[in-house]
Design a protein around this motif. Structure first.
Motif, PDB file in Angstrom:
ATOM      1  N   THR A 108       0.808  -0.999  -0.149  1.00  0.00           N
ATOM      2  CA  THR A 108      -0.445  -0.111  -0.144  1.00  0.00           C
ATOM      3  C   THR A 108       0.793   1.103   0.499  1.00  0.00           C
ATOM      4  OG1 THR A 108      -1.784   0.784   1.525  1.00  0.00           O
ATOM      5  CG2 THR A 108       0.166   0.240   2.975  1.00  0.00           C
ATOM      6  N   GLN A 109       0.552   2.662  -0.606  1.00  0.00           N
ATOM      7  CA  GLN A 109       0.725   3.749  -0.481  1.00  0.00           C
ATOM      8  C   GLN A 109       2.059   4.168  -1.782  1.00  0.00           C
ATOM      9  OE1 GLN A 109       0.602   4.518   4.355  1.00  0.00           O
ATOM     10  NE2 GLN A 109      -0.755   5.171   3.486  1.00  0.00           N
ATOM     11  N   GLY A 110       2.809   2.787  -1.919  1.00  0.00           N
ATOM     12  CA  GLY A 110       3.386   3.193  -3.457  1.00  0.00           C
ATOM     13  C   GLY A 110       3.301   3.671  -4.708  1.00  0.00           C
ATOM     14  N   ALA A 111       3.884   3.878  -5.210  1.00  0.00           N
ATOM     15  CA  ALA A 111       4.171   4.483  -6.306  1.00  0.00           C
ATOM     16  C   ALA A 111       3.880   3.615  -8.120  1.00  0.00           C
ATOM     17  CB  ALA A 111       4.994   5.893  -6.494  1.00  0.00           C
ATOM     18  N   GLY A 112       3.319   4.498  -8.866  1.00  0.00           N
ATOM     19  CA  GLY A 112       3.065   3.539 -10.307  1.00  0.00           C
ATOM     20  C   GLY A 112       3.174   4.892 -11.195  1.00  0.00           C
ATOM     21  N   ALA A 113       4.273   4.502 -12.538  1.00  0.00           N
ATOM     22  CA  ALA A 113       4.357   4.983 -13.042  1.00  0.00           C
ATOM     23  C   ALA A 113       4.109   4.415 -14.620  1.00  0.00           C
ATOM     24  CB  ALA A 113       5.458   5.297 -13.676  1.00  0.00           C
ATOM     25  N   GLY A 114       3.748   4.655 -15.554  1.00  0.00           N
ATOM     26  CA  GLY A 114       3.696   4.006 -17.282  1.00  0.00           C
ATOM     27  C   GLY A 114       2.241   3.433 -18.020  1.00  0.00           C
ATOM     28  N   THR A 115       2.162   2.932 -18.810  1.00  0.00           N
ATOM     29  CA  THR A 115       0.809   2.243 -19.218  1.00  0.00           C
ATOM     30  C   THR A 115       0.043   1.079 -18.814  1.00  0.00           C
ATOM     31  OG1 THR A 115       1.827   1.173 -21.010  1.00  0.00           O
ATOM     32  CG2 THR A 115       1.887   3.598 -21.472  1.00  0.00           C
ATOM     33  N   GLN A 116      -0.942   0.662 -20.024  1.00  0.00           N
ATOM     34  CA  GLN A 116      -1.769  -0.070 -19.254  1.00  0.00           C
ATOM     35  C   GLN A 116      -1.238  -1.169 -19.399  1.00  0.00           C
ATOM     36  OE1 GLN A 116      -5.266  -0.819 -22.048  1.00  0.00           O
ATOM     37  NE2 GLN A 116      -6.400  -1.653 -19.927  1.00  0.00           N
ATOM     38  N   THR A 117      -0.169  -1.555 -20.938  1.00  0.00           N
ATOM     39  CA  THR A 117       0.479  -2.562 -20.998  1.00  0.00           C
ATOM     40  C   THR A 117       2.630  -2.306 -20.809  1.00  0.00           C
ATOM     41  OG1 THR A 117       1.245  -1.246 -23.306  1.00  0.00           O
ATOM     42  CG2 THR A 117      -0.507  -3.008 -22.564  1.00  0.00           C
ATOM     43  N   SER A 118       2.869  -1.644 -20.405  1.00  0.00           N
ATOM     44  CA  SER A 118       4.207  -1.193 -19.867  1.00  0.00           C
ATOM     45  C   SER A 118       4.367  -0.731 -18.928  1.00  0.00           C
ATOM     46  CB  SER A 118       5.083  -0.609 -20.855  1.00  0.00           C
ATOM     47  OG  SER A 118       6.320  -0.619 -20.244  1.00  0.00           O
ATOM     48  N   ALA A 119       4.043  -0.924 -16.960  1.00  0.00           N
ATOM     49  CA  ALA A 119       4.239  -0.248 -15.726  1.00  0.00           C
ATOM     50  C   ALA A 119       5.432  -0.486 -15.065  1.00  0.00           C
ATOM     51  CB  ALA A 119       2.417  -0.274 -15.574  1.00  0.00           C
ATOM     52  N   ILE A 120       5.395   0.286 -13.805  1.00  0.00           N
ATOM     53  CA  ILE A 120       6.003   0.061 -13.085  1.00  0.00           C
ATOM     54  C   ILE A 120       5.806   0.547 -11.766  1.00  0.00           C
ATOM     55  CG2 ILE A 120       7.593   2.572 -13.201  1.00  0.00           C
ATOM     56  CD1 ILE A 120       9.821   1.148 -11.831  1.00  0.00           C
ATOM     57  N   PHE A 121       6.035  -0.562 -10.786  1.00  0.00           N
ATOM     58  CA  PHE A 121       5.244  -0.103  -8.982  1.00  0.00           C
ATOM     59  C   PHE A 121       6.353  -0.468  -8.148  1.00  0.00           C
ATOM     60  CE2 PHE A 121       2.805  -2.630  -5.459  1.00  0.00           C
ATOM     61  CZ  PHE A 121       2.501  -1.590  -5.428  1.00  0.00           C
ATOM     62  N   VAL A 122       6.236   0.696  -7.479  1.00  0.00           N
ATOM     63  CA  VAL A 122       7.493   1.295  -6.450  1.00  0.00           C
ATOM     64  C   VAL A 122       6.481   1.486  -4.812  1.00  0.00           C
ATOM     65  CG1 VAL A 122       7.967   3.058  -7.359  1.00  0.00           C
ATOM     66  CG2 VAL A 122       9.704   1.651  -6.438  1.00  0.00           C
ATOM     67  N   GLY A 123       8.093   1.062  -4.333  1.00  0.00           N
ATOM     68  CA  GLY A 123       8.200   0.822  -2.685  1.00  0.00           C
ATOM     69  C   GLY A 123       6.616   0.655  -1.974  1.00  0.00           C
ATOM     70  N   GLY A 124       6.313   0.956  -1.141  1.00  0.00           N
ATOM     71  CA  GLY A 124       4.929   1.089  -0.220  1.00  0.00           C
ATOM     72  C   GLY A 124       5.458   0.111   0.376  1.00  0.00           C
ATOM     73  N   GLU A 125       4.896   0.007   1.347  1.00  0.00           N
ATOM     74  CA  GLU A 125       4.360  -0.760   2.653  1.00  0.00           C
ATOM     75  C   GLU A 125       3.629  -2.003   2.270  1.00  0.00           C
ATOM     76  OE1 GLU A 125       4.478   0.773   6.685  1.00  0.00           O
ATOM     77  OE2 GLU A 125       2.308   1.529   5.857  1.00  0.00           O
ATOM     78  N   GLY A 126       3.572  -4.007   2.909  1.00  0.00           N
ATOM     79  CA  GLY A 126       3.021  -5.109   2.687  1.00  0.00           C
ATOM     80  C   GLY A 126       4.134  -5.674   2.607  1.00  0.00           C
ATOM     81  N   GLY A 127       3.726  -6.948   2.919  1.00  0.00           N
ATOM     82  CA  GLY A 127       3.500  -8.820   2.730  1.00  0.00           C
ATOM     83  C   GLY A 127       4.225  -8.882   4.158  1.00  0.00           C
ATOM     84  N   SER A 128       4.783  -9.979   4.198  1.00  0.00           N
ATOM     85  CA  SER A 128       5.734 -10.182   6.034  1.00  0.00           C
ATOM     86  C   SER A 128       6.647 -10.344   5.551  1.00  0.00           C
ATOM     87  CB  SER A 128       4.969 -11.198   6.149  1.00  0.00           C
ATOM     88  OG  SER A 128       4.904 -12.218   6.975  1.00  0.00           O
ATOM     89  N   PRO A 129       7.733  -9.889   6.888  1.00  0.00           N
ATOM     90  CA  PRO A 129       7.515  -8.728   7.480  1.00  0.00           C
ATOM     91  C   PRO A 129       6.342  -7.344   6.982  1.00  0.00           C
ATOM     92  CG  PRO A 129       9.219  -9.545   8.445  1.00  0.00           C
ATOM     93  CD  PRO A 129       9.132  -9.716   7.375  1.00  0.00           C
ATOM     94  N   TRP A 130       5.661  -6.748   7.537  1.00  0.00           N
ATOM     95  CA  TRP A 130       4.363  -5.633   6.935  1.00  0.00           C
ATOM     96  C   TRP A 130       5.876  -4.626   5.879  1.00  0.00           C
ATOM     97  CZ3 TRP A 130      -0.326  -4.804   5.410  1.00  0.00           C
ATOM     98  CH2 TRP A 130      -0.521  -3.085   5.091  1.00  0.00           C
ATOM     99  N   ASN A 131       7.007  -4.205   7.167  1.00  0.00           N
ATOM    100  CA  ASN A 131       7.746  -3.219   6.387  1.00  0.00           C
ATOM    101  C   ASN A 131       9.332  -3.552   5.663  1.00  0.00           C
ATOM    102  OD1 ASN A 131       6.292  -0.745   8.005  1.00  0.00           O
ATOM    103  ND2 ASN A 131       7.205  -1.093  10.098  1.00  0.00           N
ATOM    104  N   ASP A 132       9.171  -4.593   5.070  1.00  0.00           N
ATOM    105  CA  ASP A 132      10.172  -5.228   4.630  1.00  0.00           C
ATOM    106  C   ASP A 132      10.005  -5.126   3.294  1.00  0.00           C
ATOM    107  OD1 ASP A 132      11.573  -6.267   6.938  1.00  0.00           O
ATOM    108  OD2 ASP A 132      12.037  -7.892   6.727  1.00  0.00           O
TER     109      ASP A 132
END
Length: 229
Positions: A90-114
């Motif tokens: 959650t609270q990450g950043a995204g950029a790009g297009t519907q067919t070519s995108a990047i998703f970076v940062g945010g918190e989640g998974g296990s452990p939550w902050n890693d």
């Protein structure tokens, strides 16, 4: 922008997530078909004619809390579930297009902050983990393309950061910082050489309207937003 799209969202108190989608045509907002997976604090990429909504979190009500890995694709009319990100956050950043995108940062998974430095690329079919951010953080602002992106500001774990990094399609490079450290800033960018960062949260005393322009080398303060947010 003359057109735009927003979907989902979360009301902080009470904790309620939404699935509404609205499109702006340059004059007015129109409600269209909802996303199928309710979430808040998600990120996105693309245009109203072809967009992605990526990850996010479900508030305690009406469903189970926690990060979602779900990704949905919008064709201008309907949302379709596609392959999930590898690590929901959650609270990450995204950029790009519907067919070519990047998703970076945010918190989640296990452990939550890693997972605050995770970076994933979308090729139109699936997500692939690639080189991490140098400075992991959540509440991060980002924009650009999957081959040329920029992220700025955020919440590294305590307080706010001014850290800025650019993406060349392979790796992240630390560059000159924002003049005003903040979290939750909006970043609009055509590529990693031209961007605008505006608004955000400073911590006490609260929100800011400070706006900065990026020329590929450094940030320069320009006219502020009319109201801090």
């Amino acid at each position: 922008a003359s057109i735009g799209l927003v979907s989902g969202g979360q009301q902080y108190s009470p904790g309620i997530s939404y699935n509404n989608t609205e499109i702006y045509n340059g004059t007015a907002w129109t409600e269209v078909n909802n996303i199928t997976s309710t979430r808040g604090y998600s990120t996105g990429a693309g245009t109203p004619a072809g967009a992605l909504v990526v990850s996010g979190t479900m508030a305690p009500s009406p469903g189970p809390a926690g990060p979602r890995a779900n990704v949905e694709s919008f064709d201008g009319t309907n949302w379709t579930e596609v392959n999930d990100v590898n690590v929901g956050r959650t609270q990450g950043a995204g950029a790009g297009t519907q067919t070519s995108a990047i998703f970076v940062g945010g918190e989640g998974g296990s452990p939550w902050n890693d997972n605050k430095n995770k970076t994933e690329l979308w090729d139109g079919s699936s997500w692939t983990e690639v080189n991490n951010l140098n400075d992991g953080r959540t509440l991060i602002g980002g924009g650009g393309l999957s081959t040329s992106a920029i992220v700025a500001g955020g919440h590294p774990g305590s307080g706010s950061t001014a850290n800025t990094e650019t993406w060349d399609g392979t790796s992240w490079t630390e560059v000159n910082n924002l003049n005003t450290a903040r979290q939750g800033a909006n970043v609009a960018a055509h590529s990693n050489t031209a961007a605008l960062a505006y608004g955000g949260y400073l911590g006490p005393p609260g929100n800011t309207g400070v706006t900065e322009s990026w020329n590929g080398t450094s940030w320069t303060e320009v006219a502020d937003l009319a109201s801090a947010r």
